[in-house]
Scaffold this motif. Structure first.
Motif, PDB file in Angstrom:
ATOM      1  N   PHE A  45       0.847  -1.198   0.000  1.00  0.00           N
ATOM      2  CA  PHE A  45       0.000   0.000   0.000  1.00  0.00           C
ATOM      3  C   PHE A  45       0.881   1.246   0.000  1.00  0.00           C
ATOM      4  CE2 PHE A  45      -2.850  -3.298   0.904  1.00  0.00           C
ATOM      5  CZ  PHE A  45      -4.147  -2.859   0.717  1.00  0.00           C
ATOM      6  N   ASP A  46       0.458   2.254  -0.768  1.00  0.00           N
ATOM      7  CA  ASP A  46       1.210   3.502  -0.886  1.00  0.00           C
ATOM      8  C   ASP A  46       0.574   4.577  -0.016  1.00  0.00           C
ATOM      9  OD1 ASP A  46       3.302   2.896  -2.506  1.00  0.00           O
ATOM     10  OD2 ASP A  46       2.368   3.602  -4.357  1.00  0.00           O
ATOM     11  N   PRO A  47       1.394   5.398   0.645  1.00  0.00           N
ATOM     12  CA  PRO A  47       0.807   6.483   1.434  1.00  0.00           C
ATOM     13  C   PRO A  47       0.173   7.550   0.550  1.00  0.00           C
ATOM     14  CG  PRO A  47       3.208   6.599   1.482  1.00  0.00           C
ATOM     15  CD  PRO A  47       2.859   5.338   0.773  1.00  0.00           C
ATOM     16  N   LEU A  48      -0.872   8.132   1.056  1.00  0.00           N
ATOM     17  CA  LEU A  48      -1.527   9.273   0.405  1.00  0.00           C
ATOM     18  C   LEU A  48      -1.874  10.258   1.508  1.00  0.00           C
ATOM     19  CD1 LEU A  48      -3.089  10.761  -1.927  1.00  0.00           C
ATOM     20  CD2 LEU A  48      -5.083   9.406  -1.257  1.00  0.00           C
ATOM     21  N   GLU A  49      -1.558  11.520   1.287  1.00  0.00           N
ATOM     22  CA  GLU A  49      -1.981  12.535   2.246  1.00  0.00           C
ATOM     23  C   GLU A  49      -2.723  13.619   1.479  1.00  0.00           C
ATOM     24  OE1 GLU A  49       0.866  13.457   5.389  1.00  0.00           O
ATOM     25  OE2 GLU A  49       0.085  15.498   5.373  1.00  0.00           O
ATOM     26  N   TYR A 111      -2.801   3.819   1.664  1.00  0.00           N
ATOM     27  CA  TYR A 111      -3.124   3.987   3.078  1.00  0.00           C
ATOM     28  C   TYR A 111      -2.999   5.451   3.433  1.00  0.00           C
ATOM     29  CZ  TYR A 111       1.866   4.223   4.442  1.00  0.00           C
ATOM     30  OH  TYR A 111       3.183   4.580   4.602  1.00  0.00           O
TER      31      TYR A 111
END
Lengths: 492, 492
Positions: A45-49, A111
């Motif tokens: 899963f790749d971070p997203l903000e 995520y």
């Protein structure tokens, strides 16, 4: 500036429903979130903000007939557009998945961790700003995506310190319920109201018991106050099917699935739902996740109304005392499921998605309840100031300690009253106070005061013990680092 | 739900001036903030996380004569109170220091990291939400607190990867300027306007050069367009004193301080200011922070208007290309100083404070410019799906990889087109694709495709090299973990 003086003094207060987090509260939450992020990341899963602010339109909270949006969001008008603080992480994900659909990998695993804001009436333990920690897979129709998230959820709980056996991830499927409804004669557009009543009824199984639910499935139910709730009006035989569904959970997945096979016989969607649950169980077994961690459990009804396919919930099974002093299971700390209209609102295109949200505050409370986290941050070593003129020496000492990785500081308040310096050290939960007057400096030594031991001795030790374990000792200045390390190690 | 269908589709867009952060952008910022937090923590600073929302009153943005606050904040009315998103971390600290003054340790060292919001016109690289990362000491009148923050700032820069020699922390003191003003005949309430002009003039030294500043200190200055800016009207001799102040920086602190002694002679506040700078230099020297890291530098004028005592600024001294292709020093990445009216607005009591704010985006840009961070997250190993029926096997493989700490995932899109699976792996920057058809499964082997090498070969290798370094290899299924680890290690 001149104008401000005329105004009354502002009140120093947190806005209603908001709070501040100090010291260990911040450190412990961040440490927990970091461990969860590591698991999410390992699963690909790749971070997203996303920004905290969204257009009200994108949040889906736009009401054309009122002046301003008020469905639980904090909104404000800027440049003729209504903007609002996000109230969850799913709406921003939907916006991102639509806005960047040509650039993002498909499937898109992401995520995210961060605060969300709810314009709701605050209550005890209910704040208007709190953390969410979500992982979702967008664009993967296969239930392998759901199975993966269940496995990941199990790994997350163990990563933060919940022992295996102290939790269980329960999996159900909305399609199985739909099939059971069909078998019970509740399919068709004209039965929407009845299906709603059934959903609400089985959601109350815990509270009302089997007979209460049975009443709500049939004619209706009168509660203690005498109020009558109208029932779904289905036959006792069909009600039996519904009850059997929520009670179909057996000790092992095979028996549970066989029960569900029987209950959905003849319903295409129901049989598909059971087949999906069977696939999930098989996929999880292949990865080594047995029923000690993840089980098929048709009694999971939370979220069945919202989700379109598999739903899952993580429960902590150990006992805690509730506010009334009763012993209860800790209960749910995370939940999620499959939903298929994520991006549709923006693009018209149906995109399947499945995801989980971990209740950050609930899980932190659980870690506190089990003693895994203590709510206390390790305080710094305090180098006290005996001679104001020798501040450079004290700063040099503290630099030596820090360079060795020891949390340390010089007392920077008014050094006149030495008692205040020790009170300050207490307040900071300092493990060691370093003391060096001109006499000690001349002899090349420092005094080390073991404040943890000191506190213990002050509390409950006899004079003899005090003598045998002195809380204060004199050491060579050159041994400062090793001696301080030794005292800290003694109390860990 | 039926009502929503009638509405036009919402636009999927980030609000103007806001942006989303993906993958490596999130990971790299978090890693940098964590390293800074570790340094702050080691210095004895405690984390504080205030709510994003404050009362407008507490923020000091209340304007009684307009409908709503609009001085650069995002504000909204709730429960008859105007609330707003915080625009910096200092205003919330002031509120906390006042609200919890009886509970907090004194001095109170706190650090905080998080987003702030500015209701300003967005521009290139200028967003309405961005991170701040501050550390402040509240209630410590001694300049030892300022020296400590300078040392900590130096440690922070090195902790995130800025090499010693590539940065310098410059320290000045507002009191020295005040003293120089006094010597130059600019003290007294009636000279406030002139002092303002002098402050603005010396702040423009970089841009206007010495003569430009001299003009502004004297009669005034006509710019290229012919516009005239009125000057402070001070005598050439007094202007000389001001110019000498901003040019007083020598190669070593001793000479600089001697220059300042001369310039402030006769001014009590000025001599006190120089004495403070001398103390700071001595305290830093005692901790081993020499002029290679921290220097006394009266040319630091940024913030002199705002702060009341020592001011400090961290500059990166290496060269980068600016937007116009010119070679320039990277410049400032952090700054701070002493301010004494933090809590006064709330309680009437003067509380001394000093603190630093690190420009998170600037520092990240610097780390990118020096190649310390790459803007790329390590992609997951992709286990491809050759036979849809054998999903359980693929999930078992991926679980084995994850249990060994390897970031890995099964392809969860439609597996029909194998090319799409490899395209997906490319998009994810996957280092290795794992391939196992039924033939390989029967033989107990898997194919490993080295995607990094494959990309290199596709780009620039001759056929011979391709043959000698095969990008695809067959290994025993039992060796999956070690072989994948070997390929990943090869490219690190």
């Amino acid at each position: 500036m001149a104008k401000q003086k005329k105004q009354p003094r502002p009140k120093a207060e947190t806005p209603k429903g908001f709070r501040d987090y100090f010291g260990a509260e911040v450190v412990e939450r961040q440490a927990m979130l970091r461990k969860i992020a590591e698991v999410y990341h390992r699963y690909g899963f790749d971070p997203l903000e996303t920004s905290a602010v969204e257009t009200v339109e994108a949040l889906g909270k736009f009401l054309p007939d009122v002046d301003r949006p008020n469905e639980g969001v904090f909104a404000f008008e800027e440049d003729d557009k209504w903007l609002a603080l996000r109230y969850d992480m799913t709406a921003p994900l939907a916006r991102v998945a639509a806005q960047f659909r040509n650039d993002l990998p498909a499937p898109y695993r992401r995520y995210t961790q961060g605060p969300v804001w709810r314009n709701e009436k605050p209550g005890p333990g209910r704040f208007r700003q709190f953390y969410q920690c979500d992982a979702d897979t967008v664009g993967a129709p296969s239930v392998a995506a759901d199975a993966e998230i269940c496995a990941m959820l199990s790994d997350c709980l163990e990563a933060v310190g919940i022992e295996r056996g102290d939790y269980v991830v329960r999996v159900n499927n909305r399609k199985v319920l739909n099939g059971v409804m069909e078998v019970a004669g509740l399919s068709g557009d004209d039965k929407e109201a009845e299906r709603g009543i059934v959903l609400r009824a089985i959601d109350k199984l815990d509270r009302l018991g089997e007979q209460g639910v049975r009443d709500l499935l049939g004619e209706g139910r009168k509660d203690e106050s005498g109020d009558f709730t109208r029932g779904a009006g289905i036959s006792p035989e069909n009600a039996e099917t519904i009850i059997a569904f929520v009670q179909a959970t057996a000790g092992d997945n095979e028996t549970t699935l066989a029960n569900l096979d029987r209950l959905t016989e003849g319903s295409e969607v129901g049989m598909q739902g059971v087949s999906e649950l069977r696939q999930i169980a098989d996929l999880l077994a292949a990865q080594g996740y047995g029923p000690d961690r993840i089980i098929i459990d048709p009694s999971v009804v939370r979220g069945l109304g919202y989700y379109t396919g598999p739903v899952y919930e993580a429960e902590l099974t150990f006992d805690v005392q509730n506010e009334k002093g009763q012993t209860v299971q800790f209960g749910s700390v995370a939940g999620g499921g499959r939903y298929d209209d994520l991006v549709k609102r923006f693009t018209g295109q149906e995109v399947p998605a499945t995801g989980v949200s971990i209740g950050v505050d609930r899980l932190l409370a659980a870690l506190r309840a089990t003693g895994k986290i203590k709510g206390e941050d390790a305080g710094p070593v305090i180098v006290t100031v005996m001679d104001r003129d020798r501040m450079a020496d004290y700063q040099a000492m503290v630099a030596t300690l820090r360079n060795a990785g020891i949390r340390a500081e010089v007392y920077l308040g008014n050094p006149k009253n030495f008692g205040n310096q020790l009170k300050y050290a207490d307040k900071r939960r300092s493990p060691v106070a370093v003391i060096q007057g001109s006499d000690e400096a001349a002899r090349g030594v420092v005094q080390l005061k073991d404040l943890v031991l000191g506190a213990k001795l002050a509390q409950d030790a006899s004079l003899e013990e005090w003598k045998s374990q002195p809380a204060q000792s004199e050491v060579a200045t050159g041994d400062l680092v090793t001696e301080v390390q030794a005292i800290i190690a003694r109390h860990q």
